[in-house]
Design an enzyme around this catalytic site. Structure first.
Site, PDB file in Angstrom:
ATOM      1  N   GLY A 218       0.846  -1.196   0.000  1.00  0.00           N
ATOM      2  CA  GLY A 218       0.000   0.000   0.000  1.00  0.00           C
ATOM      3  C   GLY A 218       0.874   1.236   0.000  1.00  0.00           C
TER       4      GLY A 218
ATOM      5  N   GLU B 132       2.314  -8.680  -1.075  1.00  0.00           N
ATOM      6  CA  GLU B 132       0.970  -8.083  -1.124  1.00  0.00           C
ATOM      7  C   GLU B 132      -0.058  -9.193  -1.310  1.00  0.00           C
ATOM      8  OE1 GLU B 132      -0.710  -5.013  -0.847  1.00  0.00           O
ATOM      9  OE2 GLU B 132      -2.417  -6.334  -1.239  1.00  0.00           O
TER      10      GLU B 132
ATOM     11  N   ALA C 106       2.955  -3.171   7.061  1.00  0.00           N
ATOM     12  CA  ALA C 106       2.184  -1.976   6.667  1.00  0.00           C
ATOM     13  C   ALA C 106       0.910  -2.432   5.974  1.00  0.00           C
ATOM     14  CB  ALA C 106       3.018  -1.091   5.750  1.00  0.00           C
ATOM     15  N   VAL C 107      -0.001  -2.994   6.801  1.00  0.00           N
ATOM     16  CA  VAL C 107      -1.227  -3.592   6.251  1.00  0.00           C
ATOM     17  C   VAL C 107      -2.454  -2.740   6.556  1.00  0.00           C
ATOM     18  CG1 VAL C 107      -0.319  -5.954   6.292  1.00  0.00           C
ATOM     19  CG2 VAL C 107      -1.476  -5.038   8.327  1.00  0.00           C
TER      20      VAL C 107
ATOM     21  N   ALA D 153      -4.173  13.307   5.785  1.00  0.00           N
ATOM     22  CA  ALA D 153      -4.038  14.469   6.667  1.00  0.00           C
ATOM     23  C   ALA D 153      -4.918  15.627   6.194  1.00  0.00           C
ATOM     24  CB  ALA D 153      -2.576  14.892   6.711  1.00  0.00           C
TER      25      ALA D 153
ATOM     26  N   HIS E  92       5.705  27.487 -20.826  1.00  0.00           N
ATOM     27  CA  HIS E  92       6.578  26.564 -21.545  1.00  0.00           C
ATOM     28  C   HIS E  92       8.032  26.891 -21.227  1.00  0.00           C
ATOM     29  CE1 HIS E  92       8.172  23.965 -24.639  1.00  0.00           C
ATOM     30  NE2 HIS E  92       8.997  24.954 -24.972  1.00  0.00           N
TER      31      HIS E  92
HETATM   32  P1  FAD Z   1      -3.687  11.580  13.972  1.00  0.00           P
HETATM   33  O1  FAD Z   1      -2.700  12.325  13.196  1.00  0.00           O
HETATM   34  O2  FAD Z   1      -3.480  10.132  14.193  1.00  0.00           O
HETATM   35  O3  FAD Z   1      -3.768  12.325  15.374  1.00  0.00           O
HETATM   36  C1  FAD Z   1      -4.542  11.875  16.424  1.00  0.00           C
HETATM   37  C2  FAD Z   1      -3.957  12.437  17.707  1.00  0.00           C
HETATM   38  O4  FAD Z   1      -4.829  12.155  18.762  1.00  0.00           O
HETATM   39  C3  FAD Z   1      -2.623  11.811  18.083  1.00  0.00           C
HETATM   40  O5  FAD Z   1      -1.702  12.831  18.352  1.00  0.00           O
HETATM   41  C4  FAD Z   1      -2.922  11.021  19.343  1.00  0.00           C
HETATM   42  O6  FAD Z   1      -1.851  11.027  20.289  1.00  0.00           O
HETATM   43  C5  FAD Z   1      -4.095  11.791  19.903  1.00  0.00           C
HETATM   44  N1  FAD Z   1      -4.979  10.989  20.731  1.00  0.00           N
HETATM   45  C6  FAD Z   1      -5.587   9.831  20.394  1.00  0.00           C
HETATM   46  N2  FAD Z   1      -6.386   9.428  21.380  1.00  0.00           N
HETATM   47  C7  FAD Z   1      -6.280  10.346  22.359  1.00  0.00           C
HETATM   48  C8  FAD Z   1      -6.873  10.492  23.640  1.00  0.00           C
HETATM   49  N3  FAD Z   1      -7.762   9.613  24.078  1.00  0.00           N
HETATM   50  N4  FAD Z   1      -6.512  11.539  24.385  1.00  0.00           N
HETATM   51  C9  FAD Z   1      -5.606  12.454  23.942  1.00  0.00           C
HETATM   52  N5  FAD Z   1      -5.021  12.373  22.736  1.00  0.00           N
HETATM   53  C10 FAD Z   1      -5.369  11.344  21.957  1.00  0.00           C
HETATM   54  N6  FAD Z   1      -1.448  11.447   4.922  1.00  0.00           N
HETATM   55  C11 FAD Z   1      -1.352  12.345   3.927  1.00  0.00           C
HETATM   56  O7  FAD Z   1      -2.343  13.027   3.622  1.00  0.00           O
HETATM   57  N7  FAD Z   1      -0.182  12.529   3.244  1.00  0.00           N
HETATM   58  C12 FAD Z   1       0.926  11.815   3.529  1.00  0.00           C
HETATM   59  O8  FAD Z   1       1.964  11.995   2.897  1.00  0.00           O
HETATM   60  C13 FAD Z   1       0.856  10.861   4.570  1.00  0.00           C
HETATM   61  N8  FAD Z   1       1.936  10.131   4.897  1.00  0.00           N
HETATM   62  C14 FAD Z   1       1.856   9.248   5.930  1.00  0.00           C
HETATM   63  C15 FAD Z   1       2.978   8.492   6.232  1.00  0.00           C
HETATM   64  C16 FAD Z   1       2.944   7.575   7.265  1.00  0.00           C
HETATM   65  C17 FAD Z   1       4.170   6.765   7.583  1.00  0.00           C
HETATM   66  C18 FAD Z   1       1.747   7.428   8.031  1.00  0.00           C
HETATM   67  C19 FAD Z   1       1.691   6.467   9.183  1.00  0.00           C
HETATM   68  C20 FAD Z   1       0.615   8.163   7.725  1.00  0.00           C
HETATM   69  C21 FAD Z   1       0.656   9.078   6.672  1.00  0.00           C
HETATM   70  N9  FAD Z   1      -0.458   9.832   6.300  1.00  0.00           N
HETATM   71  C22 FAD Z   1      -0.371  10.710   5.263  1.00  0.00           C
HETATM   72  C23 FAD Z   1      -1.742   9.695   7.005  1.00  0.00           C
HETATM   73  C24 FAD Z   1      -1.907  10.842   8.020  1.00  0.00           C
HETATM   74  O9  FAD Z   1      -0.827  10.819   8.932  1.00  0.00           O
HETATM   75  C25 FAD Z   1      -3.234  10.709   8.750  1.00  0.00           C
HETATM   76  O10 FAD Z   1      -4.287  10.607   7.827  1.00  0.00           O
HETATM   77  C26 FAD Z   1      -3.462  11.901   9.644  1.00  0.00           C
HETATM   78  O11 FAD Z   1      -2.439  12.029  10.594  1.00  0.00           O
HETATM   79  C27 FAD Z   1      -4.814  11.793  10.352  1.00  0.00           C
HETATM   80  O12 FAD Z   1      -4.993  12.897  11.156  1.00  0.00           O
HETATM   81  P2  FAD Z   1      -5.882  12.807  12.479  1.00  0.00           P
HETATM   82  O13 FAD Z   1      -5.793  14.148  13.112  1.00  0.00           O
HETATM   83  O14 FAD Z   1      -7.207  12.248  12.161  1.00  0.00           O
HETATM   84  O15 FAD Z   1      -5.156  11.721  13.399  1.00  0.00           O
HETATM   85  P1  NAD Z   2      -2.932   0.676   2.814  1.00  0.00           P
HETATM   86  O1  NAD Z   2      -4.344   0.367   3.052  1.00  0.00           O
HETATM   87  O2  NAD Z   2      -2.560   1.766   1.891  1.00  0.00           O
HETATM   88  O3  NAD Z   2      -2.175  -0.609   2.278  1.00  0.00           O
HETATM   89  C1  NAD Z   2      -2.167  -1.827   2.983  1.00  0.00           C
HETATM   90  C2  NAD Z   2      -1.868  -2.923   1.982  1.00  0.00           C
HETATM   91  O4  NAD Z   2      -1.609  -4.108   2.708  1.00  0.00           O
HETATM   92  C3  NAD Z   2      -3.023  -3.210   1.037  1.00  0.00           C
HETATM   93  O5  NAD Z   2      -2.554  -3.243  -0.284  1.00  0.00           O
HETATM   94  C4  NAD Z   2      -3.533  -4.556   1.512  1.00  0.00           C
HETATM   95  O6  NAD Z   2      -4.080  -5.329   0.465  1.00  0.00           O
HETATM   96  C5  NAD Z   2      -2.271  -5.175   2.052  1.00  0.00           C
HETATM   97  N1  NAD Z   2      -2.475  -6.206   3.062  1.00  0.00           N
HETATM   98  C6  NAD Z   2      -3.380  -6.213   4.076  1.00  0.00           C
HETATM   99  N2  NAD Z   2      -3.225  -7.326   4.822  1.00  0.00           N
HETATM  100  C7  NAD Z   2      -2.212  -8.028   4.275  1.00  0.00           C
HETATM  101  C8  NAD Z   2      -1.580  -9.250   4.603  1.00  0.00           C
HETATM  102  N3  NAD Z   2      -1.954  -9.975   5.664  1.00  0.00           N
HETATM  103  N4  NAD Z   2      -0.572  -9.691   3.821  1.00  0.00           N
HETATM  104  C9  NAD Z   2      -0.169  -8.947   2.737  1.00  0.00           C
HETATM  105  N5  NAD Z   2      -0.740  -7.784   2.386  1.00  0.00           N
HETATM  106  C10 NAD Z   2      -1.739  -7.322   3.150  1.00  0.00           C
HETATM  107  O7  NAD Z   2      -2.321   0.897   4.277  1.00  0.00           O
HETATM  108  P2  NAD Z   2      -0.908   1.446   4.744  1.00  0.00           P
HETATM  109  O8  NAD Z   2       0.070   1.434   3.637  1.00  0.00           O
HETATM  110  O9  NAD Z   2      -0.613   0.723   6.009  1.00  0.00           O
HETATM  111  O10 NAD Z   2      -1.237   2.940   5.088  1.00  0.00           O
HETATM  112  C11 NAD Z   2      -2.290   3.254   6.000  1.00  0.00           C
HETATM  113  C12 NAD Z   2      -2.954   4.537   5.600  1.00  0.00           C
HETATM  114  O11 NAD Z   2      -2.101   5.640   5.880  1.00  0.00           O
HETATM  115  C13 NAD Z   2      -3.249   4.623   4.110  1.00  0.00           C
HETATM  116  O12 NAD Z   2      -4.505   4.092   3.815  1.00  0.00           O
HETATM  117  C14 NAD Z   2      -3.222   6.074   3.837  1.00  0.00           C
HETATM  118  O13 NAD Z   2      -4.508   6.583   3.983  1.00  0.00           O
HETATM  119  C15 NAD Z   2      -2.322   6.640   4.927  1.00  0.00           C
HETATM  120  N6  NAD Z   2      -1.044   7.058   4.301  1.00  0.00           N
HETATM  121  C16 NAD Z   2      -1.093   8.000   3.317  1.00  0.00           C
HETATM  122  C17 NAD Z   2       0.076   8.377   2.702  1.00  0.00           C
HETATM  123  C18 NAD Z   2       0.011   9.400   1.614  1.00  0.00           C
HETATM  124  O14 NAD Z   2      -1.017  10.054   1.495  1.00  0.00           O
HETATM  125  N7  NAD Z   2       1.063   9.569   0.811  1.00  0.00           N
HETATM  126  C19 NAD Z   2       1.283   7.808   3.047  1.00  0.00           C
HETATM  127  C20 NAD Z   2       1.280   6.835   4.026  1.00  0.00           C
HETATM  128  C21 NAD Z   2       0.103   6.469   4.659  1.00  0.00           C
END
Ligand code: FAD
Ligand code: NAD
Length: 478
Positions: free
Chosen positions: A190, A211, A276-277, A327, A451
């Site tokens: 993913g 995958e 990363a599932v 985000a 361009h």
């Molecule tokens: P979160 O960012 O998860 O924030 C929730 C917050 O709530 C956390 O700080 C947590 O500590 C706090 N919290 C939870 N429960 C409680 C509680 N009970 N009391 C107090 N605090 C609490 N998205 C993109 O759009 N572009 C990207 O490039 C991108 N890259 C990513 C890369 C990675 C490796 C990962 C893991 C995710 C990525 N995402 C990306 C996804 C993005 O990070 C999330 O969609 C986004 O952070 C969601 O925002 P949120 O505010 O809903 O939750």
């Molecule tokens: P994802 O849903 O993007 O991908 C997970 C993948 O794992 C899927 O292709 C699924 O088929 C596969 N999978 C699930 N179970 C499996 C198994 N048992 N064995 C093998 N494959 C399996 O999830 P992610 O990559 O973990 O990321 C989580 C979320 O974080 C994303 O959905 C995305 O919304 C967010 N994110 C966004 C960005 C970005 O916007 N650039 C970057 C990182 C993460």
């Protein structure tokens, strides 16, 4: 009972902290509960995105891409470098500095907007009360007229591959390795698997991605997914589709992953493994039994189209509700809820939320795919244009990929734009504006683009909808 607020936001990720800022801008007395403790063991704002998600991953993608460019893609430019080295610990320290600057920046914004940061874990009680357990275990209860739940999400742990020191890790663990693994396994092709798999491959790891699904990037347009898959294969990213992981065993010699594919049982031994599932909503323990908030079968907070829960005055946004885990989606929902609280009538167009995967080439899209349109029975025209025919892309030595436009066959309205290629993350913004303002392909085809620029490929793809791309041979429609 402690202080009363107009709004208490639970969670300060991009959903919660943006909601809090917008509430404060609108004159509401706002507090935000956040429990995050960062790598330096300090309380931090910014959530997943700033601490262990979007920002740190993009910092490492940038560093690793520079390394790969110098190592492998500069000779044609007449540039050669002897003794190239990468100091991985320094690369990680740079990433940590960016994270500190940005999370510190949110703290400054909170101060400037008069938002109270309640440090600790929040739990929603009945009657719009929030119990906060501080990092010193002290419990204080606050109340508010409105509550915004923005608790985000956490990585899914597979029972057969439990987190294990630095060997079996989630995305956060893979952002902190200070040495390059010789061989890296990734479960899940993913977004995270592709981005973080790319980082470590560029730095020299042999990467195998397993995958379970038969299709590569099933939510992306098929042409774009196919083009990207071809590039990743060329780069040496070994993506094995239809591979169902059955067993994961760790020993001092490495991690053995056993999986089943069409040929039967296979195994691969890797030094380290990223799982990363997908991610799950972080809602466990966030609500008292009598809070009145309902969760669905996946643990997401149930909300209506205005992000309202079953309890009047309690809203939920971001990764903990239905919709893409992005985000910018979380942030926009935060803005929408804040504006609703003061009686405004804001609007969010879920059809115009862009997706970006920050690999090389980048993959980006907004709107419908061909599969979506076929399923909905919508007649459409397709226009596509390859970066190979774009002068700027050639000059940049990044001419792989294309822009593809889907437009309604009757009205010519743009329904989807799909990109794979250089800076697709930036160009998709043009498509967002076009879709949001209900442009036709002809509207954009009549606009003038600089361009030489990559954006000319967007222009040409719009022309191609009508079969009249100027720098590619296509079928004339009219
Ligand atoms: P979160 O960012 O998860 O924030 C929730 C917050 O709530 C956390 O700080 C947590 O500590 C706090 N919290 C939870 N429960 C409680 C509680 N009970 N009391 C107090 N605090 C609490 N998205 C993109 O759009 N572009 C990207 O490039 C991108 N890259 C990513 C890369 C990675 C490796 C990962 C893991 C995710 C990525 N995402 C990306 C996804 C993005 O990070 C999330 O969609 C986004 O952070 C969601 O925002 P949120 O505010 O809903 O939750
Ligand atoms: P994802 O849903 O993007 O991908 C997970 C993948 O794992 C899927 O292709 C699924 O088929 C596969 N999978 C699930 N179970 C499996 C198994 N048992 N064995 C093998 N494959 C399996 O999830 P992610 O990559 O973990 O990321 C989580 C979320 O974080 C994303 O959905 C995305 O919304 C967010 N994110 C966004 C960005 C970005 O916007 N650039 C970057 C990182 C993460």
């Amino acid at each position: 009972m402690s202080e009363k607020y107009d709004v208490i936001v639970i969670g300060a990720g991009p959903g919660g902290y943006v909601a809090a800022i917008r509430c404060a801008q609108l004159g509401l007395k706002t507090a935000c509960v956040e429990e995050w403790i960062n790598k330096q063991q300090k309380p931090a704002l910014g959530g997943t995105c700033l601490n262990v998600g979007c920002i740190p991953s993009k910092a490492l993608l940038e560093s690793s891409e520079r390394y790969e460019e110098i190592a492998h893609h500069n000779a044609d430019h007449g540039i050669t470098v002897d003794g190239l080295q990468i100091d991985v610990a320094k690369m990680i320290a740079r990433k940590d500095k960016i994270v500190s600057q940005l999370t510190g920046g949110i703290e400054q914004l909170f101060k400037a907007n008069g938002i109270t940061w309640l440090q600790g874990r929040g739990k929603l009680l009945a009657g719009k009360q929030v119990q906060v357990t501080g990092h010193d275990s002290a419990i204080t209860t606050y109340s508010a007229d409105n509550i915004i739940v923005a608790v985000g999400s956490t990585p899914i742990e597979l029972p057969i591959a439990k987190w294990l020191d630095t060997r079996i890790v989630d995305s956060a663990g893979a952002l902190d390795w200070e040495t390059v693994p010789s061989k890296l396994g990734v479960i899940g092709a993913g977004v995270i698997g592709l981005e973080l798999g790319s980082v470590w491959r560029r730095l020299g790891a042999e990467v195998v991605v397993l995958e379970a699904m038969d299709d590569f990037l099933s939510s992306a347009d098929r042409d774009v997914a196919k083009a990207a898959q071809t590039q990743f294969k060329k780069q040496g990213l070994d993506i094995r589709l239809s591979s169902k992981v059955a067993k994961v065993e760790a020993s001092d010699d490495g991690v053995t992953v056993t999986y089943n594919d069409a040929k039967g049982e296979q195994s691969v031994v890797v030094e380290r493994l990223i799982v990363a599932v997908g991610r799950k909503p972080n809602t466990a323990g966030a609500f008292a039994d009598d809070s009145g908030v309902q969760l669905d079968e996946r643990g997401r907070v149930v909300v209506d189209s205005h992000l309202r829960t079953a309890v009047p005055g309690v809203y939920a946004i971001g990764d903990c509700v239905v919709g893409p885990m992005l985000a910018h989606k979380a942030s926009e929902e935060g803005v929408i809820v804040a504006e609703q609280i003061v009686g405004q009538k804001p609007h969010i167009n879920y059809d115009a939320i862009p997706w970006v995967i920050y690999t090389h080439p980048e993959i980006a899209w907004v709107g419908k795919t061909e599969a979506d349109l076929k399923a909905a029975g919508v007649a459409y025209n397709v226009g596509s244009f390859p970066f190979a025919a774009n002068g700027r892309a050639k000059a940049m030595d990044q001419a792989d990929g294309m822009v593809k436009v889907l437009a309604d066959a009757t009205t010519d309205r743009i329904l989807g734009v799909h990109l794979v290629g250089p800076l697709a993350s930036e160009m998709v913004g043009q498509a967002v504006i076009a879709i949001e303002t209900e442009c036709s392909a002809e509207d954009v085809a009549r606009m003038v683009f600089a361009h030489p620029s990559l954006s000319e490929a967007v222009h040409e793809a719009m022309l191609a909808v009508d079969g009249r791309a100027l720098h590619a041979v296509g079928k004339k429609r009219k």
